[in-house]
Design an enzyme around this catalytic site. Structure first.
Site, mmCIF file in Angstrom:
data_model
loop_
_atom_site.group_PDB
_atom_site.id
_atom_site.type_symbol
_atom_site.label_atom_id
_atom_site.label_comp_id
_atom_site.label_asym_id
_atom_site.label_seq_id
_atom_site.Cartn_x
_atom_site.Cartn_y
_atom_site.Cartn_z
ATOM 1 N N ILE A 1 11.529 19.215 -2.878
ATOM 2 C CA ILE A 1 10.196 18.618 -3.056
ATOM 3 C C ILE A 1 10.020 17.706 -1.840
ATOM 4 O O ILE A 1 10.936 16.958 -1.487
ATOM 5 C CB ILE A 1 10.094 17.851 -4.399
ATOM 6 N N SER A 2 8.873 17.783 -1.167
ATOM 7 C CA SER A 2 8.680 17.042 0.086
ATOM 8 C C SER A 2 8.667 15.530 -0.141
ATOM 9 O O SER A 2 8.359 15.053 -1.235
ATOM 10 C CB SER A 2 7.367 17.450 0.741
#
Ligand code: SAH
Length: 248
Positions: free
Chosen positions: A98-99
């Protein structure tokens, strides 16, 4: 019935009442704990937005509000719960991530998403970026190549009530012609060059944000205009590679 029987019945009643009292006390305590946790996460989100996002120059009110609202901790695996609001990407299984919150905010701001716009995302991952877009009011189509991640993201998004997000399993390299053209397209896995079908599926006046490159990647902002396509480099980034057809 003798005295003994009556006493026994009385005792049973008392035990029953104590039991009911105990259960309802537990439920109340559960609700209090849950509220406390929600409050804790809300203040972590506000801190995240202020210190990691606003301080680095993101100004779009809609983006900041969405980042304060979406419960990022529900998009990360349980073992990373305590790190959900930290200033870095996190593993989400299957070798994917997940960024970092700032990158999600920056990419969303670059897109200038407006309520009611149709947005295509390539690389659903956890579904967090899709939730941010939906929170702003976009109608989101998001494609994930790994079925397990797509399934999980679909569940998370529907549990949270995001009805304007459609999660699709497939290779996003070709976009999703069925719903084209799009006002905006966001790609969260890095190809070595911009896939042509994505530019084709963008409306005139539309924007595309995409990380491009192998090791040294650049975040690119693509604007499709009557006169042609303009590509700007925004900042260096590090995303997982886009896989599938793009590798051929
Ligand atoms: N936007 C995500 C994070 C993206 S991680 C979030 O908010 O959590 C990048 C994702 O792109 C990974 O899940 C990876 O499986 C997916 N991906 C890689 N190549 C792809 C392709 N060709 N089509 C669709 N998804 C792809």
């Amino acid at each position: 019935m003798g005295n003994n029987g009556e006493r026994k019945m009385g005792l049973q009643k008392v035990i029953f009442l104590i039991f009911v009292f105990f259960i309802s006390a537990c439920q109340d305590k559960g609700q209090v704990d849950l509220k406390k946790m929600e409050k804790k996460y809300m203040s972590l989100r506000e801190k995240m937005v202020l210190e990691q996002i606003e301080r680095r120059g993101v100004k779009d009110k809609n983006v900041l509000e969405a980042m304060k609202k979406v419960p990022r901790h529900l998009f990360v695996p349980e073992e990373y719960l305590n790190e959900a609001y930290e200033d870095y990407p996190l593993p989400i299984g299957e070798g994917q991530t997940i960024s970092q919150p700032y990158i999600v905010a920056k990419m969303t701001e670059l897109l200038e998403v407006k309520k009611g716009e149709k947005v295509l995302e390539i690389g659903t991952g956890s579904g967090y970026q899709a939730a941010i877009l939906a929170e702003i009011g976009a109608k989101v189509y998001t494609i994930e190549i790994l079925p397990k991640l797509a399934e999980k993201a679909k569940k998370t998004l529907s549990n949270l009530g995001y009805e304007n997000v459609t999660v699709l399993v497939g290779d996003g390299f070709k976009g999703y012609i069925q719903e084209a053209p799009y006002d905006k397209i966001i790609v969260t896995a890095a190809p070595e060059k911009i896939p042509e079908p994505l530019i084709e599926q963008l409306k005139i006046g539309g924007k595309l944000v995409i990380p491009v490159g192998k090791y040294d990647q650049e975040l690119k902002l693509v604007s499709k205009r009557e006169e042609g396509v303009v590509v700007e480099s925004v900042l260096p980034v590090r995303f997982v590679p886009m896989v599938g057809e793009v590798e051929k």
